[in-house]
Structure formats: structure tokens, C-alpha cells
Enzyme design. Structure first.
Site, PDB file in Angstrom:
ATOM      1  N   GLU A  45      54.949  12.627  43.288  1.00  0.00           N
ATOM      2  CA  GLU A  45      55.808  13.408  44.201  1.00  0.00           C
ATOM      3  C   GLU A  45      55.300  14.840  44.182  1.00  0.00           C
ATOM      4  O   GLU A  45      55.381  15.530  43.174  1.00  0.00           O
ATOM      5  CB  GLU A  45      57.267  13.354  43.715  1.00  0.00           C
ATOM      6  CG  GLU A  45      58.199  14.280  44.471  1.00  0.00           C
ATOM      7  CD  GLU A  45      59.582  14.378  43.814  1.00  0.00           C
ATOM      8  OE1 GLU A  45      59.977  13.451  43.075  1.00  0.00           O
ATOM      9  OE2 GLU A  45      60.253  15.405  44.032  1.00  0.00           O
ATOM     10  N   ARG A  49      57.227  23.248  47.100  1.00  0.00           N
ATOM     11  CA  ARG A  49      57.635  24.522  46.505  1.00  0.00           C
ATOM     12  C   ARG A  49      56.574  25.585  46.642  1.00  0.00           C
ATOM     13  O   ARG A  49      56.785  26.730  46.250  1.00  0.00           O
ATOM     14  CB  ARG A  49      57.919  24.326  45.017  1.00  0.00           C
ATOM     15  CG  ARG A  49      59.083  23.415  44.766  1.00  0.00           C
ATOM     16  CD  ARG A  49      59.602  23.681  43.385  1.00  0.00           C
ATOM     17  NE  ARG A  49      60.450  22.602  42.941  1.00  0.00           N
ATOM     18  CZ  ARG A  49      60.959  22.540  41.737  1.00  0.00           C
ATOM     19  NH1 ARG A  49      60.678  23.485  40.853  1.00  0.00           N
ATOM     20  NH2 ARG A  49      61.731  21.556  41.408  1.00  0.00           N
ATOM     21  N   THR A  73      61.389  18.023  47.198  1.00  0.00           N
ATOM     22  CA  THR A  73      62.032  19.274  47.619  1.00  0.00           C
ATOM     23  C   THR A  73      62.133  19.360  49.144  1.00  0.00           C
ATOM     24  O   THR A  73      62.037  20.438  49.720  1.00  0.00           O
ATOM     25  CB  THR A  73      61.299  20.519  47.055  1.00  0.00           C
ATOM     26  OG1 THR A  73      60.690  20.207  45.801  1.00  0.00           O
ATOM     27  CG2 THR A  73      62.270  21.663  46.816  1.00  0.00           C
ATOM     28  N   LYS A 133      68.128   9.233  43.594  1.00  0.00           N
ATOM     29  CA  LYS A 133      67.779  10.159  42.517  1.00  0.00           C
ATOM     30  C   LYS A 133      69.077  10.742  41.947  1.00  0.00           C
ATOM     31  O   LYS A 133      70.008  11.036  42.702  1.00  0.00           O
ATOM     32  CB  LYS A 133      66.909  11.256  43.130  1.00  0.00           C
ATOM     33  CG  LYS A 133      66.634  12.465  42.283  1.00  0.00           C
ATOM     34  CD  LYS A 133      65.534  13.279  42.941  1.00  0.00           C
ATOM     35  CE  LYS A 133      65.530  14.710  42.442  1.00  0.00           C
ATOM     36  NZ  LYS A 133      64.305  15.416  42.840  1.00  0.00           N
TER      37      LYS A 133
HETATM   38  O1  LIG Z   1      62.154  19.955  43.606  1.00  0.00           O
HETATM   39  C1  LIG Z   1      62.961  19.043  43.772  1.00  0.00           C
HETATM   40  O2  LIG Z   1      63.090  18.412  44.819  1.00  0.00           O
HETATM   41  C2  LIG Z   1      63.853  18.660  42.684  1.00  0.00           C
HETATM   42  O3  LIG Z   1      64.755  17.925  42.887  1.00  0.00           O
HETATM   43  C3  LIG Z   1      63.631  19.204  41.384  1.00  0.00           C
HETATM   44  C4  LIG Z   1      62.678  18.415  40.491  1.00  0.00           C
HETATM   45  O4  LIG Z   1      62.872  17.051  40.627  1.00  0.00           O
HETATM   46  C5  LIG Z   1      62.935  18.849  39.122  1.00  0.00           C
HETATM   47  O5  LIG Z   1      62.821  20.243  39.060  1.00  0.00           O
HETATM   48  C6  LIG Z   1      62.050  18.255  38.092  1.00  0.00           C
HETATM   49  O6  LIG Z   1      62.688  18.577  36.905  1.00  0.00           O
HETATM   50  P1  LIG Z   1      61.949  18.867  35.542  1.00  0.00           P
HETATM   51  O7  LIG Z   1      61.225  17.601  35.165  1.00  0.00           O
HETATM   52  O8  LIG Z   1      63.057  19.191  34.608  1.00  0.00           O
HETATM   53  O9  LIG Z   1      61.012  19.999  35.772  1.00  0.00           O
END
Ligand SMILES: O=C(O)C(=O)C[C@H](O)[C@H](O)COP(=O)(O)O
Length: 212
Positions: A45, A49, A73, A133
Site C-alpha cells: 500500500e 502522503r 490515504t 481496515k
Molecule cells: O495513511 C493512511 O491511510 C492510514 O490510514 C494510516 C496508516 O495506515 C498508518 O499510519 C500506518 O500506521 P503505522 O504502522 O503505525 O505507521
């Protein structure tokens, strides 16, 4: 071999872990995807960002066809259109507004929609989405929360994301209603910037071997 994704349940079934990736330099996308594949992870994925995210998706879609490429995102219909044009085969959203949900469902691309409350989960299930999710998983109640919702909603399957790491992934995957987990720990920013693809392959190999 190219996997056919009919919906979010198929997205959850590919591997125990979906790597959630932030790409700052589009040239990193292909070697990173290949390192994941060598480690046994064939789904990725790429999050919207950074300004190069679309270009990174395009490169992986055209140069690494074995990789199941998704876009994360995604928060607007315009982004949903752009990522599909770039070659994304599934879409991940952090949460879900009715407008975004209807738009993406109409477009036919598999949607891994984010939910964090029981009401949001019910709204997704009403639309026929029984796999979703759970975000942000750790701060929203983690495993205890998922165990609690299994009571009234035994048919729902989750990809908890947000705060998952090598330390707790196996505990999440042990839950009957967890299909896979998502997380950024396979692809740390510093490791990508250092172009240490062997390290990413190593993280991927450990993740691919997790039981579920
Ligand atoms: O960007 C997106 O669409 C999200 O929903 C956020 C990510 O899935 C998380 O930021 C991953 O989380 P971490 O593994 O804790 O870094």
C-alpha cells in the site's frame, strides 16, 4: 501470476501483512517493491502522503506486475480516480465518508475502507463490505476491541492498522476476525532513504512467515 481481487476479503487474503509505505523519492518505489517480493510479500500500500506517491504507484504497477499494488490515504473521489489511473488495484481509506464510499464502490475497485467505531463498521457492512481496515487500531482499543466486536459481528474481518509492529503483529493475527494486519514497520523511512533493500527483504521475510 497475477492475483484477481474481487473485493476487500481478497485484499486481506494475500499475505499476513500489508506494508504501508511512504515514498519520498519515486526512484525508490521499484527496488523497494522488489525487496518485499523477494521476502515473500506480494502486496503493498503506497500512501498518498507525498507528492511522488502517484508516480511511485505508476512505476510499481508497470515495472513490478507481480506486486499487488494499492493506494492508501485516499480521502477524496478525485484521489480515487487518480490512483486507479496510476495503476492501483485496490484503495485503502483511513476512514469513510458516505460520498467517498459510494464513489469508490461505484468505480468497482476493491476498497479496504477504514472504520474505528461499531457504527462505522455497521455502515460498511450495510454496503456489503464485510472486510475492512480497523484504524487506528492500537489507540482505538486494539485486540480487546476487536474481540468485543466479534460477538455481535462474527462475519466481519479486519485489517488492524496503526500501531502494529513486529512485537504485536502475531497477537493480532491470532484473533479469528483478523485477516491480516497493516503497518509501516517493514519499510522504515531511514531504511528506505539508505536504500537498504536487504534489510527490507529481511523484514518482509519475517512478516510473510507470520501465522494466521
Ligand atoms: O495513511 C493512511 O491511510 C492510514 O490510514 C494510516 C496508516 O495506515 C498508518 O499510519 C500506518 O500506521 P503505522 O504502522 O503505525 O505507521
Amino acid at each position: 501470476m497475477s492475483l484477481v481481487l474481487r473485493g476487500p476479503a481478497d485484499v486481506l487474503a494475500v499475505n499476513p501483512v500489508i506494508p504501508v509505505v511512504v515514498i519520498d523519492d519515486a526512484r525508490h518505489a521499484v527496488p523497494l517493491a522488489r525487496a518485499l517480493l523477494r521476502g515473500g510479500i506480494r502486496i503493498i500500500e503506497i500512501t498518498l502522503r507525498t507528492s511522488v506517491a502517484l508516480s511511485a504507484i505508476e512505476r510499481v504497477a508497470s515495472e513490478v506486475p507481480e506486486m499487488v499494488i494499492g493506494a492508501g490515504t485516499v480521502i477524496t473521489p478525485e484521489q480515487a480516480v487518480a490512483v486507479q489511473r496510476a495503476g492501483a488495484r485496490f484503495i485503502v481509506t483511513p476512514g469513510t465518508t458516505p460520498r467517498l464510499l459510494d464513489f469508490v464502490l461505484d468505480s468497482g475497485v476493491p476498497l479496504l475502507a477504514g472504520a474505528s467505531t461499531v457504527t462505522e463498521m455497521m455502515q460498511l457492512a450495510e454496503k456489503g463490505l464485510n472486510a475492512m481496515k480497523f484504524f487506528p487500531a492500537e489507540v482505538c482499543g486494539g485486540r480487546a476491541y476487536l474481540s468485543a466486536v466479534a460477538g455481535p459481528f462474527p462475519e466481519l474481518r479486519f485489517c488492524p492498522t496503526g500501531g502494529i509492529s513486529a512485537a504485536n503483529a502475531a497477537d493480532y493475527l491470532a484473533l479469528a476476525n483478523v485477516g491480516c494486519v497493516g503497518g509501516s514497520w517493514l519499510t522504515p523511512k531511514a531504511t528506505i532513504l539508505a536504500e537498504d533493500w536487504d534489510k527490507i527483504e529481511h523484514f518482509a521475510r519475517q512478516a510473510a512467515l507470520l501465522n494466521r
